[in-house]
Write a protein that holds these residues in place. Structure first.
Motif, PDB file in Angstrom:
ATOM      1  N   TRP A 159       7.944   7.956  -7.151  1.00 22.88           N
ATOM      2  CA  TRP A 159       7.179   7.216  -6.154  1.00 22.88           C
ATOM      3  C   TRP A 159       6.350   6.133  -6.834  1.00 22.88           C
ATOM      4  N   THR A 160       6.396   4.934  -6.257  1.00 32.53           N
ATOM      5  CA  THR A 160       5.734   3.761  -6.833  1.00 32.53           C
ATOM      6  C   THR A 160       4.457   3.448  -6.067  1.00 32.53           C
ATOM      7  N   PRO A 161       3.328   3.256  -6.763  1.00 34.71           N
ATOM      8  CA  PRO A 161       2.105   2.875  -6.053  1.00 34.71           C
ATOM      9  C   PRO A 161       2.181   1.421  -5.597  1.00 34.71           C
ATOM     10  N   TYR A 162       1.546   1.115  -4.482  1.00 31.49           N
ATOM     11  CA  TYR A 162       1.426  -0.278  -4.070  1.00 31.49           C
ATOM     12  C   TYR A 162       0.544  -1.018  -5.076  1.00 31.49           C
ATOM     13  N   PRO A 163       0.699  -2.332  -5.198  1.00 37.26           N
ATOM     14  CA  PRO A 163      -0.030  -3.085  -6.227  1.00 37.26           C
ATOM     15  C   PRO A 163      -1.538  -2.921  -6.177  1.00 37.26           C
ATOM     16  N   ASP A 164      -2.086  -2.695  -4.966  1.00 38.40           N
ATOM     17  CA  ASP A 164      -3.548  -2.588  -4.856  1.00 38.40           C
ATOM     18  C   ASP A 164      -4.035  -1.154  -4.675  1.00 38.40           C
ATOM     19  N   THR A 165      -3.172  -0.176  -4.857  1.00 40.85           N
ATOM     20  CA  THR A 165      -3.588   1.226  -4.665  1.00 40.85           C
ATOM     21  C   THR A 165      -4.700   1.629  -5.620  1.00 40.85           C
ATOM     22  N   VAL A 166      -4.474   1.411  -6.902  1.00 38.65           N
ATOM     23  CA  VAL A 166      -5.462   1.840  -7.898  1.00 38.65           C
ATOM     24  C   VAL A 166      -6.782   1.109  -7.692  1.00 38.65           C
ATOM     25  N   GLU A 167      -6.720  -0.213  -7.495  1.00 40.54           N
ATOM     26  CA  GLU A 167      -7.939  -1.003  -7.309  1.00 40.54           C
ATOM     27  C   GLU A 167      -8.686  -0.579  -6.052  1.00 40.54           C
ATOM     28  N   THR A 168      -7.964  -0.299  -4.998  1.00 44.14           N
ATOM     29  CA  THR A 168      -8.594   0.130  -3.745  1.00 44.14           C
ATOM     30  C   THR A 168      -9.360   1.431  -3.936  1.00 44.14           C
ATOM     31  N   LEU A 169      -8.729   2.402  -4.539  1.00 48.31           N
ATOM     32  CA  LEU A 169      -9.386   3.702  -4.735  1.00 48.31           C
ATOM     33  C   LEU A 169     -10.563   3.586  -5.697  1.00 48.31           C
TER      34      LEU A 169
END
Length: 231
Positions: A106-116
């Motif tokens: 499963w691939t994270p969306y580009p802004d997943t890490v930054e959002t969290l």
């Protein structure tokens, strides 16, 4: 009311099961031709659709479909049947299913890490609520955000699936916020939109390929008065 917590769906919201050409190398149609990109995309859609009926099923398999996110055995049973009905052989179905339930696929969306990270740094509580029959926590660990998430609720563990209000209420209780203080971010109006019935705000994102959706999560935060992207 001020948003004190954000609840996220997993599949199609924070992460996506991306189409990998290598998974289809041994797939051929009845005439021995390789599956074309359109057929591959449709097969991936059938493997990840959050709601709806994706294949004609016998009563036995229909019951398994309806309860798939509550029981890993039923989940495996019905998805193998869906793949077979889509023209995939038994051995090929086993291989594709193994990837479906592998958190590393499963691939994270580009802004997943930054959002969290922004929410965590701002003191906003974070929950992940997923209708799913396998453990998604390793996917969060792999991208280094597990410590940012306060609670992960998975339907097969909780014994309840979205849009049942019990799941949203349980999430809010565990992260110690009133539903009116929570924002639910998901990709399905039918499933994730159920949070509105308990008083949560709702933000729906499109489950596009990750390359086509660079900042929908950050935009959802900004639309609801939460930490915005820096200028």
């Amino acid at each position: 009311m001020t948003v004190r917590a954000v609840l996220f769906d997993f599949s199609g919201t924070l992460f996506r099961l991306e189409q990998d050409e290598s998974w289809f190398n041994d797939l051929t149609d009845d005439f021995g031709a390789s599956w074309d990109p359109v057929a591959q995309t449709e097969l991936m859609r059938r493997m990840t659709a959050p709601t709806g009926q994706i294949a004609e099923l016998s009563p036995e398999y229909q019951e398994a479909w309806d309860k798939r996110d509550l029981d890993p055995l039923l989940h495996r049973k019905v998805y193998l049947e869906v793949l077979r009905r889509s023209g995939v052989t038994d051995s090929q179905a086993e291989g594709l299913y193994a990837r479906l339930i592998d958190p590393d696929c499963w691939t994270p969306y580009p802004d997943t890490v930054e959002t969290l990270r922004r929410l965590h740094d701002a003191g906003i509580r974070i929950g992940v609520i997923s209708n799913i029959a396998f453990d998604i926590r390793p996917a969060l660990e792999r991208v280094g955000v597990s410590e940012l998430v306060d609670e992960v609720l998975m339907s097969y563990v909780e014994g309840v699936i979205k849009p049942d209000p019990k799941l949203f209420l349980r999430a809010c209780e565990r992260i110690e916020v009133d539903p009116e203080q929570a924002l639910m971010v998901g990709d399905s109006v039918e499933a994730d939109g159920g949070a509105a019935d308990v008083g949560c705000r709702i933000a729906i994102v499109d489950p596009l390929p990750t390359s086509e959706r660079p900042d929908a999560l950050l935009s959802a935060l900004a639309d609801n008065g939460l930490p915005e992207a820096p200028a």
